[in-house]
Design a protein around this motif. Structure first.
Motif, PDB file in Angstrom:
ATOM      1  N   CYS A   1      75.480  17.915  -0.176  1.00 12.83           N
ATOM      2  CA  CYS A   1      76.209  17.072  -1.127  1.00 12.83           C
ATOM      3  C   CYS A   1      77.668  17.003  -0.690  1.00 12.83           C
ATOM      4  N   VAL A   2      77.922  16.186   0.287  1.00 12.57           N
ATOM      5  CA  VAL A   2      79.272  16.071   0.846  1.00 12.57           C
ATOM      6  C   VAL A   2      79.769  14.647   0.701  1.00 12.57           C
ATOM      7  N   ASP A   3      80.765  14.307   1.442  1.00 16.16           N
ATOM      8  CA  ASP A   3      81.423  13.005   1.371  1.00 16.16           C
ATOM      9  C   ASP A   3      80.421  11.856   1.479  1.00 16.16           C
ATOM     10  N   ASN A   4      80.488  10.937   0.541  1.00 11.72           N
ATOM     11  CA  ASN A   4      79.624   9.757   0.544  1.00 11.72           C
ATOM     12  C   ASN A   4      80.352   8.532   1.090  1.00 11.72           C
ATOM     13  N   GLY A   5      81.355   8.746   1.918  1.00  9.19           N
ATOM     14  CA  GLY A   5      82.178   7.645   2.423  1.00  9.19           C
ATOM     15  C   GLY A   5      81.388   6.550   3.100  1.00  9.19           C
ATOM     16  N   ALA A   6      80.424   6.900   3.935  1.00  9.93           N
ATOM     17  CA  ALA A   6      79.639   5.881   4.642  1.00  9.93           C
ATOM     18  C   ALA A   6      78.807   5.065   3.658  1.00  9.93           C
ATOM     19  N   MET A   7      78.230   5.735   2.662  1.00  8.02           N
ATOM     20  CA  MET A   7      77.421   5.038   1.675  1.00  8.02           C
ATOM     21  C   MET A   7      78.296   4.087   0.837  1.00  8.02           C
ATOM     22  N   ILE A   8      79.474   4.546   0.458  1.00  8.00           N
ATOM     23  CA  ILE A   8      80.390   3.716  -0.324  1.00  8.00           C
ATOM     24  C   ILE A   8      80.862   2.528   0.508  1.00  8.00           C
ATOM     25  N   ALA A   9      81.178   2.772   1.778  1.00  7.35           N
ATOM     26  CA  ALA A   9      81.624   1.691   2.658  1.00  7.35           C
ATOM     27  C   ALA A   9      80.530   0.644   2.831  1.00  7.35           C
ATOM     28  N   TYR A  10      79.283   1.081   2.975  1.00  8.71           N
ATOM     29  CA  TYR A  10      78.183   0.130   3.139  1.00  8.71           C
ATOM     30  C   TYR A  10      77.985  -0.707   1.874  1.00  8.71           C
ATOM     31  N   ALA A  11      78.077  -0.087   0.722  1.00 11.43           N
ATOM     32  CA  ALA A  11      77.971  -0.834  -0.540  1.00 11.43           C
ATOM     33  C   ALA A  11      79.104  -1.854  -0.635  1.00 11.43           C
ATOM     34  N   GLY A  12      80.293  -1.467  -0.179  1.00  8.03           N
ATOM     35  CA  GLY A  12      81.419  -2.404  -0.156  1.00  8.03           C
ATOM     36  C   GLY A  12      81.175  -3.565   0.792  1.00  8.03           C
ATOM     37  N   LEU A  13      80.583  -3.287   1.937  1.00 11.21           N
ATOM     38  CA  LEU A  13      80.260  -4.340   2.898  1.00 11.21           C
ATOM     39  C   LEU A  13      79.256  -5.320   2.299  1.00 11.21           C
ATOM     40  N   LEU A  14      78.221  -4.800   1.643  1.00  5.53           N
ATOM     41  CA  LEU A  14      77.230  -5.672   1.015  1.00  5.53           C
ATOM     42  C   LEU A  14      77.883  -6.561  -0.052  1.00  5.53           C
ATOM     43  N   ALA A  15      78.755  -5.984  -0.859  1.00  2.58           N
ATOM     44  CA  ALA A  15      79.447  -6.759  -1.885  1.00  2.58           C
ATOM     45  C   ALA A  15      80.339  -7.823  -1.236  1.00  2.58           C
ATOM     46  N   PHE A  16      81.064  -7.450  -0.193  1.00  2.00           N
ATOM     47  CA  PHE A  16      81.935  -8.386   0.516  1.00  2.00           C
ATOM     48  C   PHE A  16      81.132  -9.556   1.085  1.00  2.00           C
ATOM     49  N   MET A  17      79.980  -9.254   1.658  1.00  2.00           N
ATOM     50  CA  MET A  17      79.138 -10.300   2.246  1.00  2.00           C
ATOM     51  C   MET A  17      78.603 -11.268   1.187  1.00  2.00           C
ATOM     52  N   GLU A  18      78.580 -10.843  -0.082  1.00  2.00           N
ATOM     53  CA  GLU A  18      78.183 -11.714  -1.182  1.00  2.00           C
ATOM     54  C   GLU A  18      79.374 -12.460  -1.780  1.00  2.00           C
ATOM     55  N   GLY A  19      80.567 -12.257  -1.198  1.00  2.00           N
ATOM     56  CA  GLY A  19      81.755 -12.949  -1.681  1.00  2.00           C
ATOM     57  C   GLY A  19      82.517 -12.196  -2.747  1.00  2.00           C
ATOM     58  N   ASP A  20      82.144 -10.963  -3.012  1.00  2.00           N
ATOM     59  CA  ASP A  20      82.830 -10.147  -4.020  1.00  2.00           C
ATOM     60  C   ASP A  20      84.055  -9.514  -3.371  1.00  2.00           C
TER      61      ASP A  20
END
Length: 66
Positions: free
Chosen positions: A20-39
């Motif tokens: 249970c450590v840093d979730n930075g990669a998971m958060i970044a990927y969720a941000g990328l998906l949102a960005f690709m949807e125009g968010d």
């Protein structure tokens, strides 16, 4: 998480704290998906909320859940 699972009649299984450590990669990927949807949010309008409930997040990239 336990409360969210209970509300949905599910089961929660936790992992060892060593994993249970840093979730930075998971958060970044969720941000990328949102960005690709125009968010897009201007930096001045962003906030950081620790312990944000995952079931309170608007998910716009899941087309199978419309």
């Amino acid at each position: 998480m336990g409360e969210m699972v209970k509300q949905r009649g599910g089961a929660l299984y936790a992992t060892d704290d060593r994993y249970c450590v840093d979730n930075g990669a998971m958060i970044a990927y969720a941000g990328l998906l949102a960005f690709m949807e125009g968010d897009v949010t201007a930096m001045k309008d962003t906030t950081c909320t620790q312990r944000y409930r995952t079931d309170d997040v608007l998910v716009t990239w899941r087309k199978d859940k419309e």
